[in-house]
Every structure is written in structure tokens, then in C-alpha cells.
Write an enzyme that holds these catalytic residues in place. Structure first.
Site, PDB file in Angstrom:
ATOM      1  N   PRO A  10       0.787  -1.225   0.000  1.00 44.46           N
ATOM      2  CA  PRO A  10       0.000   0.000   0.000  1.00 44.46           C
ATOM      3  C   PRO A  10       0.819   1.276   0.000  1.00 44.46           C
ATOM      4  O   PRO A  10       1.813   1.394   0.716  1.00 44.46           O
ATOM      5  CB  PRO A  10      -0.844  -0.102   1.279  1.00 44.46           C
ATOM      6  N   ASN A  11       0.370   2.197  -0.819  1.00 43.17           N
ATOM      7  CA  ASN A  11       0.888   3.567  -0.934  1.00 43.17           C
ATOM      8  C   ASN A  11       2.224   3.662  -1.672  1.00 43.17           C
ATOM      9  O   ASN A  11       2.681   4.763  -1.980  1.00 43.17           O
ATOM     10  CB  ASN A  11       0.993   4.249   0.441  1.00 43.17           C
ATOM     11  N   ARG A  18       4.807  12.142  -3.554  1.00 44.32           N
ATOM     12  CA  ARG A  18       4.406  12.803  -2.304  1.00 44.32           C
ATOM     13  C   ARG A  18       5.455  12.505  -1.239  1.00 44.32           C
ATOM     14  O   ARG A  18       6.193  11.523  -1.352  1.00 44.32           O
ATOM     15  CB  ARG A  18       3.065  12.267  -1.764  1.00 44.32           C
ATOM     16  N   TYR A  23      10.331   9.632   1.680  1.00 42.31           N
ATOM     17  CA  TYR A  23      10.516   8.477   0.803  1.00 42.31           C
ATOM     18  C   TYR A  23      11.295   8.781  -0.483  1.00 42.31           C
ATOM     19  O   TYR A  23      11.444   7.908  -1.332  1.00 42.31           O
ATOM     20  CB  TYR A  23       9.158   7.845   0.475  1.00 42.31           C
ATOM     21  N   ASN A  74       8.155  -5.469  -0.410  1.00 36.92           N
ATOM     22  CA  ASN A  74       7.989  -4.342   0.500  1.00 36.92           C
ATOM     23  C   ASN A  74       6.496  -4.271   0.756  1.00 36.92           C
ATOM     24  O   ASN A  74       5.738  -3.781  -0.101  1.00 36.92           O
ATOM     25  CB  ASN A  74       8.513  -3.042  -0.103  1.00 36.92           C
ATOM     26  N   ALA A  77       2.822  -0.715   5.028  1.00 27.70           N
ATOM     27  CA  ALA A  77       2.333  -0.766   6.407  1.00 27.70           C
ATOM     28  C   ALA A  77       1.763  -2.141   6.779  1.00 27.70           C
ATOM     29  O   ALA A  77       1.664  -2.463   7.974  1.00 27.70           O
ATOM     30  CB  ALA A  77       1.289   0.320   6.623  1.00 27.70           C
ATOM     31  N   GLU A  98      12.755  -9.421   2.363  1.00 26.55           N
ATOM     32  CA  GLU A  98      11.955  -8.256   2.788  1.00 26.55           C
ATOM     33  C   GLU A  98      12.760  -6.975   2.566  1.00 26.55           C
ATOM     34  O   GLU A  98      13.935  -6.918   2.924  1.00 26.55           O
ATOM     35  CB  GLU A  98      11.621  -8.413   4.279  1.00 26.55           C
ATOM     36  N   HIS A 100      12.662  -2.556   2.857  1.00 24.68           N
ATOM     37  CA  HIS A 100      12.031  -1.292   3.222  1.00 24.68           C
ATOM     38  C   HIS A 100      12.935  -0.155   2.802  1.00 24.68           C
ATOM     39  O   HIS A 100      14.161  -0.246   2.945  1.00 24.68           O
ATOM     40  CB  HIS A 100      11.774  -1.208   4.729  1.00 24.68           C
ATOM     41  N   LEU A 101      12.321   0.911   2.308  1.00 28.01           N
ATOM     42  CA  LEU A 101      13.088   2.085   1.906  1.00 28.01           C
ATOM     43  C   LEU A 101      13.698   2.766   3.124  1.00 28.01           C
ATOM     44  O   LEU A 101      14.880   3.108   3.143  1.00 28.01           O
ATOM     45  CB  LEU A 101      12.152   3.066   1.190  1.00 28.01           C
ATOM     46  N   ARG A 107      12.444   4.248  13.373  1.00 26.93           N
ATOM     47  CA  ARG A 107      11.249   5.098  13.295  1.00 26.93           C
ATOM     48  C   ARG A 107      10.339   4.832  14.507  1.00 26.93           C
ATOM     49  O   ARG A 107      10.819   4.462  15.566  1.00 26.93           O
ATOM     50  CB  ARG A 107      10.542   4.842  11.955  1.00 26.93           C
TER      51      ARG A 107
END
Ligand code: CA2
Length: 156
Positions: A10-11, A18, A23, A74, A77, A98, A100-101, A107
Site C-alpha cells: 500500500p501507498n 508525495r 521516501y 515491501n 504498512a 523483505e 524497506h526504503l 522510526r
């Protein structure tokens, strides 16, 4: 020829358009084009899938069985919430890498836990778009070692 499925959740379709401060400015299409080039230079082939829906992601993972040799994912969420995605990855029984950026461990606390990590060979997190390249190198290295020692052959 080795075949790897690259799944984005998602996203991630919004990448480069954006929140560039979080990101970055590279789009998902640019990441995919770069990966496709790297795969070609290594004599491998890639398929790409992105969805904002949990069910669609699960269906794509199910369909990878017998078609691809590994999955790079990836999960966005859903990484932190989806037991269903974890179960789907476990069910197809393919090596999972797996990605992730951002560095999910640096975080918010809710991002530190990954359901995907439980079924992944390993996790690459915090290297931005370059992480996908690292993931592909890791996947191909693993598959080539499996082929060389006879534990698994590529999907015909
Ligand atoms: O760092 C990553 O790759 C994440 O998987 C990205 C997810 C986040 O929920 C994970 O905790 C870590 C969010 C992806 C959102 O992507 C956007 C891209 C551009 C604009 C807005 C969101």
C-alpha cells in the site's frame, strides 16, 4: 532462467510524488526499470506487482507458486499488521527477501515489528531504492547457490 516476483504494498504507488522528504524522489516505475536492467545483466527475469489491497497482494503471492523462484516484498504498512500476508508467504514456500526504503527500526515503535521477517530469509531496511538492488542480488545469490548444490532447480 531464474524468475523473481517483486511485490510492493500500500501507498508505494505514490513513491516520488508525495512526501519526498521521507521516501525520496524516485518513482516505483524508476525502481522497477532499474531492477529489470540489473536482472537482465544477471540473466534473470522479473515480474512486478503493486497493490493497495491486502487480498490482491495475497492472490499475487499465491499465484507465484510454480511460476517464480523467489519473492522480494515491501509490504508497506501491512508489514506491521498482516498475519494474512505472512501466512500467504509461508504457504508458497519460496525464498522471501523483505525490503524497506526507510530504516523501520529507527522510526516509530510500531514500525519495528515485522510479520514478514518471520518468513523471510532476511530484511534490507534503510537504504532507499538501492535496497531493492541489494534484495535482488541477495535473492539471485541464494537461488544460484541452491541450484549449484542441487537443493533446488529453477522453475521450468
Ligand atoms: O520504508 C518502507 O519501505 C515502508 O515499508 C514504507 C511504508 C511504511 O508504512 C513502512 O512502515 C515502511 C509506507 C509506504 C508509503 O509510501 C509513500 C510513498 C510516497 C508518499 C506517501 C507514502
Amino acid at each position: 532462467m531464474l524468475s523473481v516476483l517483486v511485490v510492493n504494498g500500500p501507498n508505494l504507488n505514490l513513491l516520488g510524488t508525495r512526501q519526498p522528504e521521507v521516501y525520496g524522489r524516485v518513482t516505483l516505475a524508476e525502481i522497477e526499470a532499474d531492477l529489470a536492467q540489473l536482472a537482465a545483466s544477471r540473466g534473470a527475469t522479473l515480474a512486478f506487482f503493486q497493490s493497495n489491497g491486502e487480498g490482491a497482494l495475497i492472490d499475487a503471492i499465491h499465484a507465484a507458486r510454480g511460476k517464480h523462484d523467489a519473492i522480494i516484498i515491501n509490504a508497506g504498512a501491512y508489514t506491521h499488521s498482516s498475519i494474512a500476508l505472512m501466512d500467504a508467504l509461508a504457504a508458497v514456500d519460496l525464498p522471501v527477501i523483505e525490503v524497506h526504503l526507510s530504516n523501520i527500526h529507527a522510526r516509530e515503535t510500531f514500525r519495528r515489528h515485522s510479520y514478514i521477517a518471520r518468513v523471510a530469509v532476511g530484511q534490507i531496511t534503510g537504504f532507499g531504492p538501492f535496497g531493492y538492488r541489494l534484495a535482488l542480488e541477495a535473492a539471485l545469490d541464494l537461488l544460484e547457490r541452491q541450484t549449484a548444490n542441487g537443493t533446488k532447480g529453477p522453475t521450468p
